[in-house]
Enzyme design. Structure first.
Site, PDB file in Angstrom:
ATOM      1  N   MET A   1      50.051  94.722  63.764  1.00 42.52           N
ATOM      2  CA  MET A   1      48.799  95.044  63.082  1.00 42.52           C
ATOM      3  C   MET A   1      48.103  96.243  63.725  1.00 42.52           C
ATOM      4  O   MET A   1      47.163  96.793  63.154  1.00 42.52           O
ATOM      5  CB  MET A   1      47.886  93.811  63.045  1.00 42.52           C
ATOM      6  CG  MET A   1      48.394  92.782  62.021  1.00 42.52           C
ATOM      7  SD  MET A   1      47.687  91.134  62.174  1.00 42.52           S
ATOM      8  CE  MET A   1      45.988  91.429  61.761  1.00 42.52           C
TER       9      MET A   1
ATOM     10  N   LYS B   1      44.708  77.254  71.312  1.00 45.82           N
ATOM     11  CA  LYS B   1      44.054  77.977  70.222  1.00 45.82           C
ATOM     12  C   LYS B   1      44.986  78.118  69.020  1.00 45.82           C
ATOM     13  O   LYS B   1      44.560  78.015  67.868  1.00 45.82           O
ATOM     14  CB  LYS B   1      43.617  79.371  70.694  1.00 45.82           C
ATOM     15  CG  LYS B   1      42.255  79.349  71.398  1.00 45.82           C
ATOM     16  CD  LYS B   1      41.950  80.658  72.100  1.00 45.82           C
ATOM     17  CE  LYS B   1      41.715  81.825  71.159  1.00 45.82           C
ATOM     18  NZ  LYS B   1      41.402  83.070  71.919  1.00 45.82           N
TER      19      LYS B   1
ATOM     20  N   GLY C   1      43.456  84.850  67.500  1.00 46.70           N
ATOM     21  CA  GLY C   1      42.061  85.287  67.518  1.00 46.70           C
ATOM     22  C   GLY C   1      41.560  85.531  66.102  1.00 46.70           C
ATOM     23  O   GLY C   1      42.150  85.082  65.115  1.00 46.70           O
ATOM     24  N   GLY C   2      40.442  86.259  66.030  1.00 42.98           N
ATOM     25  CA  GLY C   2      39.815  86.531  64.741  1.00 42.98           C
ATOM     26  C   GLY C   2      40.718  87.304  63.791  1.00 42.98           C
ATOM     27  O   GLY C   2      40.733  87.037  62.586  1.00 42.98           O
ATOM     28  N   ALA C   3      41.475  88.250  64.318  1.00 39.93           N
ATOM     29  CA  ALA C   3      42.342  89.062  63.461  1.00 39.93           C
ATOM     30  C   ALA C   3      43.391  88.190  62.783  1.00 39.93           C
ATOM     31  O   ALA C   3      43.723  88.396  61.607  1.00 39.93           O
ATOM     32  CB  ALA C   3      43.004  90.166  64.281  1.00 39.93           C
TER      33      ALA C   3
ATOM     34  N   GLY D   1      50.649  98.986  61.708  1.00 36.34           N
ATOM     35  CA  GLY D   1      49.528  98.560  60.889  1.00 36.34           C
ATOM     36  C   GLY D   1      48.767  99.678  60.179  1.00 36.34           C
ATOM     37  O   GLY D   1      47.690  99.421  59.624  1.00 36.34           O
TER      38      GLY D   1
ATOM     39  N   LYS E   1      32.458  91.661  63.140  1.00 29.85           N
ATOM     40  CA  LYS E   1      32.879  90.949  61.920  1.00 29.85           C
ATOM     41  C   LYS E   1      32.266  89.554  61.816  1.00 29.85           C
ATOM     42  O   LYS E   1      31.985  89.081  60.711  1.00 29.85           O
ATOM     43  CB  LYS E   1      34.408  90.866  61.844  1.00 29.85           C
ATOM     44  CG  LYS E   1      35.040  92.220  61.563  1.00 29.85           C
ATOM     45  CD  LYS E   1      36.540  92.132  61.427  1.00 29.85           C
ATOM     46  CE  LYS E   1      37.137  93.524  61.337  1.00 29.85           C
ATOM     47  NZ  LYS E   1      38.588  93.521  61.138  1.00 29.85           N
TER      48      LYS E   1
ATOM     49  N   GLY F   1      49.432  85.500  68.344  1.00 29.82           N
ATOM     50  CA  GLY F   1      47.988  85.606  68.519  1.00 29.82           C
ATOM     51  C   GLY F   1      47.265  84.504  67.756  1.00 29.82           C
ATOM     52  O   GLY F   1      47.840  83.883  66.849  1.00 29.82           O
TER      53      GLY F   1
HETATM   54  P1  ATR Z   1      40.876  89.886  67.614  1.00 27.60           P
HETATM   55  O1  ATR Z   1      39.610  89.953  66.826  1.00 27.60           O
HETATM   56  O2  ATR Z   1      41.570  91.199  67.797  1.00 27.60           O
HETATM   57  O3  ATR Z   1      41.804  88.841  67.114  1.00 27.60           O
HETATM   58  P2  ATR Z   1      40.338  88.123  69.806  1.00 27.60           P
HETATM   59  O4  ATR Z   1      39.726  87.114  68.899  1.00 27.60           O
HETATM   60  O5  ATR Z   1      39.710  88.401  71.129  1.00 27.60           O
HETATM   61  O6  ATR Z   1      40.402  89.526  69.101  1.00 27.60           O
HETATM   62  O7  ATR Z   1      41.873  87.719  70.009  1.00 27.60           O
HETATM   63  C1  ATR Z   1      42.748  88.482  70.790  1.00 27.60           C
HETATM   64  C2  ATR Z   1      44.144  87.850  70.693  1.00 27.60           C
HETATM   65  O8  ATR Z   1      45.061  88.624  71.454  1.00 27.60           O
HETATM   66  C3  ATR Z   1      44.207  86.450  71.276  1.00 27.60           C
HETATM   67  O9  ATR Z   1      45.187  85.733  70.573  1.00 27.60           O
HETATM   68  C4  ATR Z   1      44.629  86.725  72.726  1.00 27.60           C
HETATM   69  O10 ATR Z   1      45.233  85.631  73.376  1.00 27.60           O
HETATM   70  P3  ATR Z   1      44.319  84.479  74.050  1.00 27.60           P
HETATM   71  O11 ATR Z   1      43.792  83.647  72.943  1.00 27.60           O
HETATM   72  O12 ATR Z   1      45.243  83.732  74.938  1.00 27.60           O
HETATM   73  O13 ATR Z   1      43.230  85.208  74.815  1.00 27.60           O
HETATM   74  C5  ATR Z   1      45.630  87.829  72.486  1.00 27.60           C
HETATM   75  N1  ATR Z   1      45.863  88.677  73.669  1.00 27.60           N
HETATM   76  C6  ATR Z   1      45.018  89.598  74.202  1.00 27.60           C
HETATM   77  N2  ATR Z   1      45.594  90.229  75.241  1.00 27.60           N
HETATM   78  C7  ATR Z   1      46.834  89.700  75.386  1.00 27.60           C
HETATM   79  C8  ATR Z   1      47.921  89.922  76.286  1.00 27.60           C
HETATM   80  N3  ATR Z   1      47.839  90.848  77.252  1.00 27.60           N
HETATM   81  N4  ATR Z   1      49.052  89.186  76.116  1.00 27.60           N
HETATM   82  C9  ATR Z   1      49.129  88.256  75.149  1.00 27.60           C
HETATM   83  N5  ATR Z   1      48.154  87.986  74.276  1.00 27.60           N
HETATM   84  C10 ATR Z   1      47.011  88.692  74.387  1.00 27.60           C
END
Ligand code: ATR
Length: 270
Positions: free
Chosen positions: A214, A156, A129-131, A237, A66, A127
């Site tokens: 989601m 973040k 991240g990008g989503a 989702g 994306k 969360g």
């Molecule tokens: P996406 O595009 O799916 O948002 P991403 O940008 O890699 O992917 O973001 C993943 C999100 O899931 C982040 O908020 C991540 O937390 P961190 O920023 O601390 O890495 C969160 N995440 C992934 N695995 C997790 C877990 N086991 N417990 C809690 N949060 C998690």
């Protein structure tokens, strides 16, 4: 000849988008073919060019491309700029590549379909991240009383909340400092994929709260199970997936398919 579309991902074999768009095409009588293409991780641009040269008119873009699509587009919609991501590409008649995102509006349509508390509601998003970035603008446009972001990496969430502070009251931090209650809690972490649950306080939900993940699957996610056990109404989702597809279909074909029958059919096929 039918107009060609596709979804790019890596991996992409699990994608339901070809089935969803085939159903939309049948419903609306639009003459399109839609396939799944696994692009190489290091050459999304090359994969798009090859598809366009073979007659491709537009594409959906899923994980992990994306941001690549965002960089590749010649022209970005306002909502894609704010999301910093593109999930819908359209080849314009002028030969330019247009980038848009339908994820945020897809979530909002599904929340509305489920009568989720939004306007004036205390909203929590898990969360950062990008989503999550992709849903914040339309969520804030719905007029919540406040929007809190909580993330494993607290900084973040704080930075993302600050980025969207011009659109409403936003807060961001870690899970440790979370204090409810919330009327709507959206899980936008990828923790569900690993069967993980972020550390959440037991008194997270207000009376009548909705918990939205989601992610989706044949079984409820751990987050939805946890939420149901604490009295929240739960939604996964799947509807968001179908709604974002419908929005992309509209961008390409200027026809708005009916989503409810497709969602129900997809649910039965999980
Ligand atoms: P996406 O595009 O799916 O948002 P991403 O940008 O890699 O992917 O973001 C993943 C999100 O899931 C982040 O908020 C991540 O937390 P961190 O920023 O601390 O890495 C969160 N995440 C992934 N695995 C997790 C877990 N086991 N417990 C809690 N949060 C998690």
């Amino acid at each position: 000849m039918s107009d060609r579309y596709c979804v790019f991902g890596h991996p992409v074999g699990h994608s339901r988008s070809p089935q969803i768009h085939a159903a939309f095409a049948e419903q609306t009588g639009e003459d399109i073919v839609y396939e799944a293409i696994e692009a190489p991780r290091d050459d999304f641009a090359g994969a798009w060019r090859a598809f366009a040269e073979a007659g491709g008119r537009g594409a959906n873009v899923t994980v992990p491309f994306k941001e690549d699509a965002f960089r590749l587009a010649d022209v970005l919609s306002q909502r894609a700029r704010r999301a910093e991501a593109v999930n819908t590409l359209v080849l314009g008649k002028d030969g330019r590549l247009y980038g848009d995102t339908s994820d945020g509006v897809g979530l909002l349509r599904d929340l509305e379909a489920h009568a989720a508390p939004l306007e004036g509601a205390r909203v929590l998003v898990l969360g950062a991240g990008g989503a999550v970035r992709g849903i914040l603008e339309p969520l804030l446009a719905a007029g919540p009383a406040s929007l809190t972001l909580a993330n494993r990496t607290a900084g973040k969430a704080a930075a993302l909340a600050a980025d969207f502070g011009d659109l409403g009251e936003t807060h961001g931090g870690g899970f440790e400092t979370l204090a409810g209650p919330f009327d709507l809690v959206i899980n936008g972490t990828s923790a569900s994929l690993a069967g993980d649950l972020p550390p959440l306080p037991d008194d997270l939900f207000a009376a009548g709260a909705l918990a939205y993940d989601m992610m989706y699957g044949a079984e409820p996610t751990v987050f939805l199970e946890w939420s149901a056990a604490r009295g929240a109404r739960t939604v996964d989702g799947l509807g968001m997936l179908v709604e974002q597809a419908a929005e992309s279909f509209f961008v390409w074909r200027h026809r708005r398919p009916e989503t409810a029958p497709v969602r129900e059919w997809l649910r039965r096929s999980l």
